[in-house]
Design a protein around this motif. Sequence first.
Motif, PDB file in Angstrom:
ATOM      1  N   THR A  83       0.958  -1.053  -0.065  1.00 28.23           N
ATOM      2  CA  THR A  83       0.151   0.117   0.009  1.00 28.23           C
ATOM      3  C   THR A  83       1.032   1.252   0.043  1.00 28.23           C
ATOM      4  O   THR A  83       1.828   1.021   0.641  1.00 28.23           O
TER       5      THR A  83
ATOM      6  N   ARG B 113      -6.009   4.585   5.526  1.00 27.93           N
ATOM      7  CA  ARG B 113      -6.602   3.635   5.777  1.00 27.93           C
ATOM      8  C   ARG B 113      -6.438   3.209   7.129  1.00 27.93           C
ATOM      9  O   ARG B 113      -7.571   2.892   7.837  1.00 27.93           O
ATOM     10  N   ASP B 114      -5.196   3.034   7.641  1.00 29.06           N
ATOM     11  CA  ASP B 114      -5.248   2.574   9.133  1.00 29.06           C
ATOM     12  C   ASP B 114      -4.889   3.519  10.157  1.00 29.06           C
ATOM     13  O   ASP B 114      -5.097   3.264  11.315  1.00 29.06           O
TER      14      ASP B 114
END
Length: 426
Positions: free
Chosen positions: A339, A347-348
């Motif tokens: 990624t 996202r995280d």
Amino acid sequence: MGLTMRQRKAVLASQVKAWPKATKAEKSTILDHLVAVNGWHRDHARKMIRAAVAGVDVNRPRRPREPVFRYGPEVIDALAVCWAVLDGPSGKIVRPALPVLVASLVAKGELNATPEVIDALLAMSAATIDRRLRPYRLGLVGNLKGRSLTRPGSLLKSSIPLKTWHEWDDTQPGFIEIDLVGHDGGDNNGHFHYSLDAVDVATGWTETITVKAKGERIVATGLEQLALRFPFAIVGVHSDNGSEFINHHLMSWCNTREITFTRGRPNHSNDQAHIEQKNWTRVRRNVGYYRYDTSRELDLLNQLWPLAAELSNLFTPQQKLKTKTRTGAKVTKTYDTATTPAGRLLRDHPTVLDDQDRRHLDSRITQANPAQLRRDIDLIQRNLLELARRRGTILKAAKRNHVYLSRTKMTRAKRNESTTQPKRAS
């Protein structure tokens, strides 16, 4: 001990003679005999009997199968364009990057492809990408390895806490590792420039700046400029034990901004493994091992790093190590899906950015042109290469104590020669 292949064929030949006129029960008995004597599977025994009855040699080599290409040349050409923009990574890196990269290249008019070609390109697997790009990788030559220019700093070691490699597992964005990369060109005598590299451990976001020397004030100023380029606040800095980092100036800089300052163990480069890896992928792959020591080269380097950071942080995926298991001498590693640093941040760690910063990051991804970034990077690299060629070969200057280092002045006393000469009493 089992039968040899010749003995198995002899047993088969003795049973094949009765096979054509045998009844169903007799054929079952023949199969049972072959399975018991030759140790074959029942299906394999049937296949061998049919081949022997037909007079076919089952051991002859098969005719090579003609390759079936699912993807046409137009798909491979589009794949080669995307691969070149990303600076030639492996298929496991190219595959996750294709959705965002292809959309950006098509929107900027850099990739002229039909919807069918784009769909086929996005459907390719990582293994297929590696196979189809194999001809494009021929001729690529890696750079030579350099050497470390780190000199240990003895001040403040007791005041700066240690942090080892296994303490980076649950790190949040904002904890960065820093290191200096020297552009000495093979001769570390005299004045030359250094590139200050910084990477965020949690997301892989990397920023670089080139400074004219490795003085403590110059390094601290360069680090302050790098901190402004990260999309989030810097809360921790980790370095090696070089004197350019272990000093009062950098420590007071961190204390003033309430930034945690840690260091690795001496002679344990794995304590800052993230930045050591980025020194190759972000610095050496872009500018090589040439010598840079002029103001013109300093300006070119600092023009290059923002472009390279934009391309790597927004469009180049990275893999992170998930588990590492050792079984004897075998080490098994598992990685997550590659990624981009920007995608990993969104996202995280969605709570790290506020709405304005998130919109700004999304607009950067939308407005950036990866192909134009690659062309600008290539232009600067060609200018740097031309300056390095004009300089010519770097001749390593001899050190002042080279005579003693070469041991040419060291002589050994003879057996009958006293090392302490007696002096005559007056």
